[in-house]
Design a protein around this motif. Structure first.
Motif, PDB file in Angstrom:
ATOM      1  N   PRO A 153       0.803  -1.221   0.000  1.00 48.30           N
ATOM      2  CA  PRO A 153       0.000   0.000   0.000  1.00 48.30           C
ATOM      3  C   PRO A 153       0.836   1.272   0.000  1.00 48.30           C
ATOM      4  CG  PRO A 153      -0.029  -1.016   2.158  1.00 48.30           C
ATOM      5  CD  PRO A 153       0.704  -1.957   1.248  1.00 48.30           C
ATOM      6  N   ASP A 154       0.313   2.275  -0.696  1.00 46.95           N
ATOM      7  CA  ASP A 154       0.868   3.617  -0.651  1.00 46.95           C
ATOM      8  C   ASP A 154       0.214   4.375   0.497  1.00 46.95           C
ATOM      9  OD1 ASP A 154       2.513   3.309  -2.900  1.00 46.95           O
ATOM     10  OD2 ASP A 154       0.876   3.845  -4.266  1.00 46.95           O
ATOM     11  N   GLU A 155       0.731   5.541   0.786  1.00 43.12           N
ATOM     12  CA  GLU A 155       0.223   6.364   1.887  1.00 43.12           C
ATOM     13  C   GLU A 155      -1.260   6.699   1.730  1.00 43.12           C
ATOM     14  OE1 GLU A 155       0.682   7.975   5.536  1.00 43.12           O
ATOM     15  OE2 GLU A 155       2.246   6.957   4.432  1.00 43.12           O
ATOM     16  N   ASP A 156      -1.720   6.892   0.493  1.00 41.95           N
ATOM     17  CA  ASP A 156      -3.110   7.308   0.274  1.00 41.95           C
ATOM     18  C   ASP A 156      -4.058   6.147  -0.035  1.00 41.95           C
ATOM     19  OD1 ASP A 156      -1.895   6.879  -2.165  1.00 41.95           O
ATOM     20  OD2 ASP A 156      -2.908   8.541  -3.180  1.00 41.95           O
ATOM     21  N   ASP A 157      -3.583   4.900   0.023  1.00 41.03           N
ATOM     22  CA  ASP A 157      -4.445   3.745  -0.207  1.00 41.03           C
ATOM     23  C   ASP A 157      -5.347   3.509   1.010  1.00 41.03           C
ATOM     24  OD1 ASP A 157      -3.600   3.062  -2.785  1.00 41.03           O
ATOM     25  OD2 ASP A 157      -1.918   1.875  -2.026  1.00 41.03           O
ATOM     26  N   PRO A 158      -6.518   2.894   0.784  1.00 38.82           N
ATOM     27  CA  PRO A 158      -7.396   2.589   1.920  1.00 38.82           C
ATOM     28  C   PRO A 158      -6.712   1.658   2.909  1.00 38.82           C
ATOM     29  CG  PRO A 158      -8.531   2.223  -0.179  1.00 38.82           C
ATOM     30  CD  PRO A 158      -7.084   2.457  -0.492  1.00 38.82           C
ATOM     31  N   ARG A 159      -6.709   2.074   4.168  1.00 43.19           N
ATOM     32  CA  ARG A 159      -6.103   1.292   5.250  1.00 43.19           C
ATOM     33  C   ARG A 159      -7.001   1.401   6.468  1.00 43.19           C
ATOM     34  NH1 ARG A 159      -1.740  -1.872   4.794  1.00 43.19           N
ATOM     35  NH2 ARG A 159      -0.759  -1.100   6.666  1.00 43.19           N
ATOM     36  N   VAL A 160      -7.076   0.330   7.229  1.00 41.43           N
ATOM     37  CA  VAL A 160      -7.774   0.377   8.501  1.00 41.43           C
ATOM     38  C   VAL A 160      -6.855   1.089   9.475  1.00 41.43           C
ATOM     39  CG1 VAL A 160      -8.809  -0.963  10.356  1.00 41.43           C
ATOM     40  CG2 VAL A 160      -9.002  -1.760   7.986  1.00 41.43           C
ATOM     41  N   ARG A 161      -7.420   2.064  10.138  1.00 43.75           N
ATOM     42  CA  ARG A 161      -6.640   2.886  11.056  1.00 43.75           C
ATOM     43  C   ARG A 161      -7.215   2.776  12.469  1.00 43.75           C
ATOM     44  NH1 ARG A 161      -3.373   4.754   7.403  1.00 43.75           N
ATOM     45  NH2 ARG A 161      -4.092   5.613   5.444  1.00 43.75           N
ATOM     46  N   GLU A 162      -6.478   3.242  13.415  1.00 45.26           N
ATOM     47  CA  GLU A 162      -6.917   3.207  14.813  1.00 45.26           C
ATOM     48  C   GLU A 162      -8.258   3.927  14.993  1.00 45.26           C
ATOM     49  OE1 GLU A 162      -6.958   1.905  18.553  1.00 45.26           O
ATOM     50  OE2 GLU A 162      -5.418   1.338  17.108  1.00 45.26           O
ATOM     51  N   THR A 163      -8.524   4.943  14.186  1.00 44.83           N
ATOM     52  CA  THR A 163      -9.801   5.655  14.298  1.00 44.83           C
ATOM     53  C   THR A 163     -10.985   4.739  13.992  1.00 44.83           C
ATOM     54  OG1 THR A 163      -9.583   6.448  12.011  1.00 44.83           O
ATOM     55  CG2 THR A 163      -8.841   7.933  13.771  1.00 44.83           C
ATOM     56  N   HIS A 164     -10.803   3.756  13.107  1.00 46.06           N
ATOM     57  CA  HIS A 164     -11.868   2.785  12.834  1.00 46.06           C
ATOM     58  C   HIS A 164     -12.155   1.945  14.081  1.00 46.06           C
ATOM     59  CE1 HIS A 164     -10.404   3.448   8.627  1.00 46.06           C
ATOM     60  NE2 HIS A 164     -11.713   3.458   8.393  1.00 46.06           N
ATOM     61  N   VAL A 165     -11.090   1.495  14.739  1.00 47.60           N
ATOM     62  CA  VAL A 165     -11.231   0.690  15.962  1.00 47.60           C
ATOM     63  C   VAL A 165     -11.890   1.534  17.058  1.00 47.60           C
ATOM     64  CG1 VAL A 165      -9.985  -0.563  17.774  1.00 47.60           C
ATOM     65  CG2 VAL A 165      -9.255  -0.773  15.372  1.00 47.60           C
ATOM     66  N   GLU A 166     -11.447   2.767  17.211  1.00 45.64           N
ATOM     67  CA  GLU A 166     -12.011   3.640  18.239  1.00 45.64           C
ATOM     68  C   GLU A 166     -13.493   3.889  18.004  1.00 45.64           C
ATOM     69  OE1 GLU A 166      -9.432   7.014  17.928  1.00 45.64           O
ATOM     70  OE2 GLU A 166      -7.795   6.007  19.011  1.00 45.64           O
ATOM     71  N   ALA A 167     -13.894   4.048  16.756  1.00 45.79           N
ATOM     72  CA  ALA A 167     -15.312   4.261  16.447  1.00 45.79           C
ATOM     73  C   ALA A 167     -16.146   3.062  16.864  1.00 45.79           C
ATOM     74  CB  ALA A 167     -15.489   4.546  14.959  1.00 45.79           C
ATOM     75  N   VAL A 168     -15.627   1.863  16.631  1.00 44.99           N
ATOM     76  CA  VAL A 168     -16.348   0.652  17.033  1.00 44.99           C
ATOM     77  C   VAL A 168     -16.413   0.567  18.560  1.00 44.99           C
ATOM     78  CG1 VAL A 168     -16.285  -1.874  17.010  1.00 44.99           C
ATOM     79  CG2 VAL A 168     -15.857  -0.606  14.910  1.00 44.99           C
ATOM     80  N   GLU A 169     -15.311   0.848  19.230  1.00 47.45           N
ATOM     81  CA  GLU A 169     -15.298   0.805  20.696  1.00 47.45           C
ATOM     82  C   GLU A 169     -16.279   1.816  21.287  1.00 47.45           C
ATOM     83  OE1 GLU A 169     -11.135   1.351  21.533  1.00 47.45           O
ATOM     84  OE2 GLU A 169     -10.722  -0.798  21.370  1.00 47.45           O
ATOM     85  N   ASP A 170     -16.327   3.018  20.718  1.00 51.49           N
ATOM     86  CA  ASP A 170     -17.278   4.027  21.192  1.00 51.49           C
ATOM     87  C   ASP A 170     -18.712   3.540  21.014  1.00 51.49           C
ATOM     88  OD1 ASP A 170     -15.154   5.689  21.836  1.00 51.49           O
ATOM     89  OD2 ASP A 170     -15.397   6.985  20.060  1.00 51.49           O
ATOM     90  N   SER A 171     -18.998   2.890  19.902  1.00 46.44           N
ATOM     91  CA  SER A 171     -20.342   2.370  19.651  1.00 46.44           C
ATOM     92  C   SER A 171     -20.687   1.248  20.628  1.00 46.44           C
ATOM     93  CB  SER A 171     -20.467   1.873  18.208  1.00 46.44           C
ATOM     94  OG  SER A 171     -20.350   2.950  17.303  1.00 46.44           O
ATOM     95  N   ILE A 172     -19.726   0.373  20.896  1.00 45.33           N
ATOM     96  CA  ILE A 172     -19.970  -0.693  21.876  1.00 45.33           C
ATOM     97  C   ILE A 172     -20.338  -0.072  23.217  1.00 45.33           C
ATOM     98  CG2 ILE A 172     -18.921  -2.553  23.231  1.00 45.33           C
ATOM     99  CD1 ILE A 172     -17.170  -3.153  20.731  1.00 45.33           C
ATOM    100  N   ASP A 173     -19.556   0.896  23.665  1.00 51.35           N
ATOM    101  CA  ASP A 173     -19.815   1.534  24.956  1.00 51.35           C
ATOM    102  C   ASP A 173     -21.190   2.194  24.982  1.00 51.35           C
ATOM    103  OD1 ASP A 173     -17.297   0.706  25.769  1.00 51.35           O
ATOM    104  OD2 ASP A 173     -16.364   2.676  25.431  1.00 51.35           O
TER     105      ASP A 173
END
Length: 178
Positions: free
Chosen positions: A75-95
């Motif tokens: 992957p290049d810098e601008d390719d789609p990547r799962v980032r920590e913000t994706h994980v945090e969004a899921v954790e916030d939703s769980i809470d």
């Protein structure tokens, strides 16, 4: 774009960088199973609960990012990547959704309302996708570990949503007997 190309007739497929690999490659197993999670989540909607449906639509978009991430060996810098913000969004939703529920004190049999049972099914498929992702990471270097964490958290979210939907619909949870 033509739906069929014949390029996969010999058991090979293209990765994002246009290299060819076997359709039995752990990478293909991983992102193919993530596709299965996405289709399963899609079969849950609509649940009849707008907040759940909006979140599931967001999850489906995140799952496309996971697939793109797994499909890209370099992957290049601008390719789609799962980032920590994706994980945090899921954790916030769980809470947020877990706050609606009584504390979990026992295992829960998957099932309940129609939407609850479909969410439990999506959770089980997501767990398989996580296992396929781990096998992929064991077989190849450079796999984005955050994508694996995302799948782990997503299965927790789907479990929580199943419990919430069942609670909202007045369907009691059943615990297993041993």
């Amino acid at each position: 774009m033509k739906i069929y190309t014949g390029r996969g007739d010999e058991g090979q497929t293209d990765l994002r960088d246009m290299s060819r690999v076997s359709k039995a490659n752990p990478r293909i197993e991983a992102y193919g199973t993530v596709d299965e999670v996405n289709a399963t989540v899609g079969s849950v909607r609509p649940t009849g609960h707008d907040d759940v449906d909006e979140l599931l639509a967001e999850v489906q978009n995140h799952l496309h990012v996971v697939q793109a991430d797994f499909a890209n060996p370099d992957p290049d810098e601008d390719d789609p990547r799962v980032r920590e913000t994706h994980v945090e969004a899921v954790e916030d939703s769980i809470d947020e959704f877990d706050a609606e529920l009584d504390p979990l004190e026992h295992f829960v049999l998957p099932g309940g309302s129609e939407a609850g049972a479909r969410l439990h099914r999506a959770r089980a498929v997501c767990r398989r996708a996580e296992r396929r992702g781990v096998a992929f990471a064991d077989a190849e270097d450079g796999v984005n570990g955050t994508a694996l964490v995302y799948l782990n958290r997503l299965s927790d979210l789907l479990f929580t949503l199943a419990r919430v939907v069942n609670e909202r619909e007045g369907v009691p949870e059943e615990e297993p007997t041993y």
